[in-house]
Design an enzyme around this catalytic site. Structure first.
Site, mmCIF file in Angstrom:
data_model
loop_
_atom_site.group_PDB
_atom_site.id
_atom_site.type_symbol
_atom_site.label_atom_id
_atom_site.label_comp_id
_atom_site.label_asym_id
_atom_site.label_seq_id
_atom_site.Cartn_x
_atom_site.Cartn_y
_atom_site.Cartn_z
ATOM 1 N N ASP A 94 0.864 -1.190 0.000
ATOM 2 C CA ASP A 94 0.000 0.000 0.000
ATOM 3 C C ASP A 94 0.896 1.234 0.000
ATOM 4 O O ASP A 94 1.146 1.863 1.037
ATOM 5 C CB ASP A 94 -0.941 -0.011 1.204
ATOM 6 C CG ASP A 94 -2.030 1.041 1.070
ATOM 7 O OD1 ASP A 94 -2.044 1.749 0.032
ATOM 8 O OD2 ASP A 94 -2.858 1.168 1.987
ATOM 9 N N ASN A 202 -7.829 -2.466 8.045
ATOM 10 C CA ASN A 202 -7.204 -1.528 8.972
ATOM 11 C C ASN A 202 -7.437 -0.064 8.593
ATOM 12 O O ASN A 202 -7.128 0.825 9.371
ATOM 13 C CB ASN A 202 -5.708 -1.826 9.000
ATOM 14 C CG ASN A 202 -5.195 -2.135 7.598
ATOM 15 O OD1 ASN A 202 -5.968 -2.352 6.674
ATOM 16 N ND2 ASN A 202 -3.909 -2.121 7.430
ATOM 17 N N HIS A 203 -7.938 0.195 7.387
ATOM 18 C CA HIS A 203 -8.173 1.581 6.979
ATOM 19 C C HIS A 203 -9.434 2.094 7.661
ATOM 20 O O HIS A 203 -10.371 1.344 7.894
ATOM 21 C CB HIS A 203 -8.273 1.671 5.455
ATOM 22 C CG HIS A 203 -7.008 1.198 4.804
ATOM 23 N ND1 HIS A 203 -6.968 0.185 3.892
ATOM 24 C CD2 HIS A 203 -5.723 1.584 5.003
ATOM 25 C CE1 HIS A 203 -5.716 -0.028 3.526
ATOM 26 N NE2 HIS A 203 -4.934 0.803 4.204
ATOM 27 N N LEU A 205 -11.862 5.839 8.991
ATOM 28 C CA LEU A 205 -12.141 7.266 9.136
ATOM 29 C C LEU A 205 -12.727 7.370 10.544
ATOM 30 O O LEU A 205 -13.669 6.643 10.861
ATOM 31 C CB LEU A 205 -13.172 7.658 8.088
ATOM 32 C CG LEU A 205 -13.473 9.105 7.774
ATOM 33 C CD1 LEU A 205 -14.397 9.157 6.592
ATOM 34 C CD2 LEU A 205 -14.063 9.882 8.918
ATOM 35 N N ASN A 329 4.267 4.488 4.396
ATOM 36 C CA ASN A 329 4.818 3.424 3.521
ATOM 37 C C ASN A 329 5.450 4.121 2.320
ATOM 38 O O ASN A 329 4.771 4.369 1.320
ATOM 39 C CB ASN A 329 3.696 2.521 2.988
ATOM 40 C CG ASN A 329 3.244 1.469 3.968
ATOM 41 O OD1 ASN A 329 3.634 1.466 5.119
ATOM 42 N ND2 ASN A 329 2.424 0.558 3.501
ATOM 43 N N MET A 380 -9.596 0.887 17.132
ATOM 44 C CA MET A 380 -10.921 1.515 17.106
ATOM 45 C C MET A 380 -11.607 1.559 18.475
ATOM 46 O O MET A 380 -12.619 2.226 18.625
ATOM 47 C CB MET A 380 -11.815 0.796 16.101
ATOM 48 C CG MET A 380 -12.123 -0.631 16.475
ATOM 49 S SD MET A 380 -13.110 -1.396 15.194
ATOM 50 C CE MET A 380 -13.388 -3.002 15.940
ATOM 51 N N SER A 384 -5.711 6.932 20.137
ATOM 52 C CA SER A 384 -4.647 7.220 19.184
ATOM 53 C C SER A 384 -3.853 8.399 19.761
ATOM 54 O O SER A 384 -4.333 9.070 20.691
ATOM 55 C CB SER A 384 -5.232 7.629 17.827
ATOM 56 O OG SER A 384 -6.006 6.572 17.301
ATOM 57 N N HIS A 403 4.410 3.847 13.441
ATOM 58 C CA HIS A 403 3.270 4.341 12.643
ATOM 59 C C HIS A 403 1.931 3.934 13.229
ATOM 60 O O HIS A 403 0.882 4.307 12.709
ATOM 61 C CB HIS A 403 3.375 3.834 11.215
ATOM 62 C CG HIS A 403 2.784 2.462 11.005
ATOM 63 N ND1 HIS A 403 3.156 1.367 11.744
ATOM 64 C CD2 HIS A 403 1.847 2.019 10.124
ATOM 65 C CE1 HIS A 403 2.477 0.313 11.333
ATOM 66 N NE2 HIS A 403 1.682 0.676 10.357
ATOM 67 N N LYS A 479 -15.256 1.834 9.146
ATOM 68 C CA LYS A 479 -14.274 0.807 8.782
ATOM 69 C C LYS A 479 -14.635 0.192 7.430
ATOM 70 O O LYS A 479 -15.799 0.077 7.085
ATOM 71 C CB LYS A 479 -14.296 -0.324 9.821
ATOM 72 C CG LYS A 479 -13.644 -0.001 11.131
ATOM 73 C CD LYS A 479 -12.163 0.219 10.992
ATOM 74 C CE LYS A 479 -11.345 -0.818 11.687
ATOM 75 N NZ LYS A 479 -9.894 -0.560 11.554
HETATM 76 N N1 LIG Z 1 -7.621 4.733 15.796
HETATM 77 C C1 LIG Z 1 -7.619 3.630 15.062
HETATM 78 N N2 LIG Z 1 -6.453 2.997 14.783
HETATM 79 C C2 LIG Z 1 -6.487 1.891 14.024
HETATM 80 C C3 LIG Z 1 -7.668 1.352 13.537
HETATM 81 N N3 LIG Z 1 -7.375 0.253 12.789
HETATM 82 C C4 LIG Z 1 -6.042 0.131 12.805
HETATM 83 N N4 LIG Z 1 -5.491 1.110 13.549
HETATM 84 C C5 LIG Z 1 -4.060 1.383 13.784
HETATM 85 O O1 LIG Z 1 -3.490 1.823 12.541
HETATM 86 C C6 LIG Z 1 -2.160 1.327 12.478
HETATM 87 C C7 LIG Z 1 -1.642 1.411 11.097
HETATM 88 O O2 LIG Z 1 -2.093 0.347 10.313
HETATM 89 P P1 LIG Z 1 -1.336 -0.165 8.997
HETATM 90 O O3 LIG Z 1 -2.346 -0.915 8.265
HETATM 91 O O4 LIG Z 1 -0.893 1.024 8.275
HETATM 92 O O5 LIG Z 1 -0.182 -1.009 9.422
HETATM 93 C C8 LIG Z 1 -2.277 -0.053 13.085
HETATM 94 O O6 LIG Z 1 -1.031 -0.530 13.537
HETATM 95 C C9 LIG Z 1 -3.227 0.214 14.237
HETATM 96 O O7 LIG Z 1 -2.506 0.575 15.383
HETATM 97 C C10 LIG Z 1 -8.895 2.029 13.851
HETATM 98 O O8 LIG Z 1 -9.998 1.634 13.438
HETATM 99 N N5 LIG Z 1 -8.823 3.144 14.596
HETATM 100 MN MN LIG Z 2 -2.761 0.784 4.055
HETATM 101 MN MN LIG Z 3 -1.398 2.272 6.908
#
Ligand SMILES: Nc1nc2c(ncn2[C@@H]2O[C@H](COP(=O)(O)O)[C@@H](O)[C@H]2O)c(=O)[nH]1
Ligand SMILES: [Mn+2]
Ligand SMILES: [Mn+2]
Length: 480
Positions: A94, A202-203, A205, A329, A380, A384, A403, A479
């Site tokens: 990605d 994992n993506h 909003l 990435n 989620m 964060s 990250h 999600k």
């Molecule tokens: N606040 C939220 N954080 C989330 C969620 N789902 C995943 N994550 C975090 O994002 C990182 C990055 O993911 P990546 O796919 O780029 O490796 C992951 O490590 C989680 O800590 C969410 O719904 N809400």
């Molecule tokens: Mn991604």
């Molecule tokens: Mn990512």
């Protein structure tokens, strides 16, 4: 095969140089994280990266390290412009997956009465899920080429957001030297209808509330205060970036053979930075990165539109301003001081975030005094973090931090843990609304699937790689 590890202090571990390694490995983690990691192959991957030609400084891993394709996720590696290589596995499938954070003039109390409606509206306006497409934003092939060359600026010129947004995006929302001619028809086709879409898994909003401020002076510069509503957007280059990576992996395998590069793992296939294959990958990768910048910019416009629809307020009242947008990435040309000498290096960050310190010329002017904002999503169900970069990161990690929290359970294992539970209801009880493309997607993304991001950013803080500014708690999560 077990990897030798020497503890340096409470958050640093050395993998000593041996065998084909050209440098040592340096892992940032606490003892508990290391204990769980040894069962994984991620440390072996740190060691494998250290064998690549032209690597400068150690092969680095951030505390959210876990297994990835070739390079570990959470890996950082810098390569000399003349002797070094570029590897698609060091960027990831990605390309330019990243996070952006918007602040607002609203408080959590302002939106609580309409939170469900806001979540529904965002879910409707921002397509999410595997293969999601926004039907009313299809671009011609010629226009798509402009997206790949201009990134977020293309989106702003088309009315998605404001010129001011561009000042608050890593690299201004556009990597130079992108060449869309190097991107395959299949990649173009896959991306055509995916501009302005979140994707799956994992993506996300997320509508959030600033729960705690740890550094009031820096928070003030970033425009953050307790109780305030923020919005995070995490997505990347969708099918287009995936296809670019896939196409170039095949070419890089041939290139590795052609240039006599010995690979401890085929997934590390690479080409010299000075070779046509290396230059072409970087130009195609830049195109995919620009697609991702445009993607997050378009979603931002739809987030603003959704808030306006639901709250009946205009842009001047909502003040949904972009704090920052970071890539996690990517491979980028940067200048770093190594052994007292300024060197131009190709820095690979694969599941790692740039974290430039105060005073760095690439940090937007508004943040120059405090450092570049670093956006670290957790999961989620918990929280964060917002950090800023520091001189320590510049000295030790080529200006990089973690990250995210990093996965500890596979998707399959997460589904088993979630089996028989009503995850949406559990979250709703804690005031968190979820809208997702499917129930499986929610089960795979439960909090237990991730490390506690508080522990991860604490390692970053103790190691001096970043300064913690604020913690954000989720209110509504979309999600894929
Ligand atoms: N606040 C939220 N954080 C989330 C969620 N789902 C995943 N994550 C975090 O994002 C990182 C990055 O993911 P990546 O796919 O780029 O490796 C992951 O490590 C989680 O800590 C969410 O719904 N809400
Ligand atoms: Mn991604
Ligand atoms: Mn990512």
């Amino acid at each position: 095969m077990t990897v030798k590890l020497q503890q340096i202090d409470d958050c640093r571990w050395r993998i000593p140089r041996e065998g084909a390694m050209r440098t040592e490995g340096l892992v940032f983690a606490d003892a508990r994280m290391i204990a769980t990691l040894q069962e994984e192959q991620a440390l072996e991957q740190v060691r494998n990266v250290a064998t690549l030609p032209g690597i400068v400084g150690p092969s680095l891993a951030m505390p959210d390290i876990h297994w990835g394709y070739g390079f570990p996720i959470g890996g950082v590696a810098a390569f000399d412009a003349e002797e070094g290589v570029v590897s698609p596995g060091g960027v990831g499938y990605d390309i330019n997956c990243g996070v952006r954070l918007l602040r607002s003039a609203l408080t959590a109390n302002d939106i609580k009465p309409v939170l469900a409606k806001l979540a529904d509206t965002l879910f409707r306006n921002v397509p999410a899920g595997v293969g999601s497409e926004r039907r009313d934003l299809k671009v011609s092939l010629a226009e798509q080429r402009r997206v790949l060359e201009r990134g977020a600026a293309w989106a702003v010129a088309r009315g998605y957001g404001e010129t001011e947004d561009l000042r608050h995006i890593e690299a201004g929302g556009m990597l130079p030297d992108a060449d869309s001619e190097l991107i395959s028809e299949r990649a173009m086709e896959r991306g055509r209808a995916q501009l302005g879409t979140l994707g799956s898994g994992n993506h996300f909003l997320e509508v959030q509330e600033v729960e705690e401020i740890f550094d009031a002076a820096v928070a003030d510069v970033l425009g953050l205060c307790t109780g305030q509503v923020t919005v995070s957007i995490h997505t990347g280059s969708r099918g287009l970036g995936y296809q670019v990576c896939d196409d170039f992996l095949k070419r890089m395998l041939q290139a590795s053979r052609k240039y006599g590069i010995e690979l401890p793992d085929r997934q590390l296939c690479c080409a010299p930075l000075t070779s046509p294959e290396g230059r072409e990958y970087l130009a195609a990768m830049a195109g995919a990165a620009n697609f991702a910048f445009a993607n997050r910019q378009i979603i931002t416009a739809w987030v603003r539109e959704s808030f306006e629809q639901v709250l009946g307020l205009g842009p001047a009242q909502l003040r949904l301003s972009l704090i920052y947008d970071v890539c996690h990435n990517i491979a980028k040309w940067e200048t770093h001081t190594v052994d007292g000498r300024a060197r131009r290096l190709c820095v690979h960050r694969k599941g790692a975030t740039r974290a430039f310190p105060p005073g760095h010329p690439e940090t937007p002017e508004a943040y120059r005094a405090v450092g570049q904002p670093v956006l670290i999503p957790g999961d989620m169900g918990r929280y964060s973090y917002v950090l800023v970069g520091s001189a320590g990161a510049m000295a030790e990690t080529f200006g990089s931090t973690c990250h995210g929290a990093g996965r500890v359970l596979s998707r399959h294992a997460a589904k088993k843990v979630a089996h028989g539970r009503r995850i949406e209801a559990e979250l709703a009880e804690r005031g968190i609304l979820i809208r997702a493309a499917g129930r499986a997607a929610v089960a795979e993304e439960i909090s237990e699937a991730y490390k506690d991001v508080a522990e991860v950013v604490d390692v970053v803080r103790r190691a001096g790689l970043g300064k913690i500014v604020a913690r954000l708690r989720p209110l509504a999560v979309i999600k894929g």
